[in-house]
Write a protein that holds these residues in place. Structure first.
Motif, PDB file in Angstrom:
ATOM      1  N   LYS A   1       2.673   7.259  -3.426  1.00 31.89           N
ATOM      2  CA  LYS A   1       3.424   6.027  -3.165  1.00 31.89           C
ATOM      3  C   LYS A   1       4.898   6.417  -3.039  1.00 31.89           C
TER       4      LYS A   1
ATOM      5  N   GLU B   1       0.822  -1.208   0.000  1.00 32.05           N
ATOM      6  CA  GLU B   1       0.000   0.000   0.000  1.00 32.05           C
ATOM      7  C   GLU B   1       0.858   1.261   0.000  1.00 32.05           C
ATOM      8  N   THR B   2       2.116   1.147   0.425  1.00 30.60           N
ATOM      9  CA  THR B   2       2.977   2.292   0.680  1.00 30.60           C
ATOM     10  C   THR B   2       3.993   2.562  -0.430  1.00 30.60           C
TER      11      THR B   2
END
Length: 123
Positions: free
Chosen positions: A105, A25-26
């Motif tokens: 991101k 997710e990051t």
């Protein structure tokens, strides 16, 4: 709270909780991560492999963010880190330079550290 700060806090917390799903997710697929003592991980798959391997040997006890400095798409984050790795306790201060893409991101994260305890050689 700033969106990028939230992302960074969640990532740091994932090292304490061991929650590997946070990495996907990051980080961007082509992210580059350079640890404070030299290792470089190129791509999300390598970052996940490092996370899993590291957590087999150690645990992060504390990763406390002291402050953020923002500059366009890059965030500087000052922190304190404490862990146990292969039964050896370590702690040090550090700074990360963290770059983001337009989707928030992480595309690049570079760490630098300062050995503890600090001392004053001329005092």
């Amino acid at each position: 709270m700033d969106k990028k700060e939230q992302i960074i806090r969640r990532y740091f917390d994932s090292w304490i909780t061991g929650e590997v799903s946070v990495l996907s997710e990051t980080f961007a697929e082509n992210a580059v991560y350079v640890e404070s003592y030299g290792p470089l991980y190129r791509g999300l798959d390598a970052i996940i492999k490092w996370f899993d391997n590291w957590n087999e040997h150690g645990s992060v006890l504390e990763w406390k963010i002291l402050r953020f400095i923002h500059s366009s798409e890059t965030v500087v984050c000052e922190w304190f880190f404490k862990c146990v790795y292969d039964e050896k306790k370590e702690e040090f201060n550090g700074v990360s330079l963290i770059s983001f893409d337009s989707k928030n991101k992480i595309t690049q994260l570079r760490e630098f550290y300062s050995k503890l305890p600090n001392y004053e050689p001329y005092r």
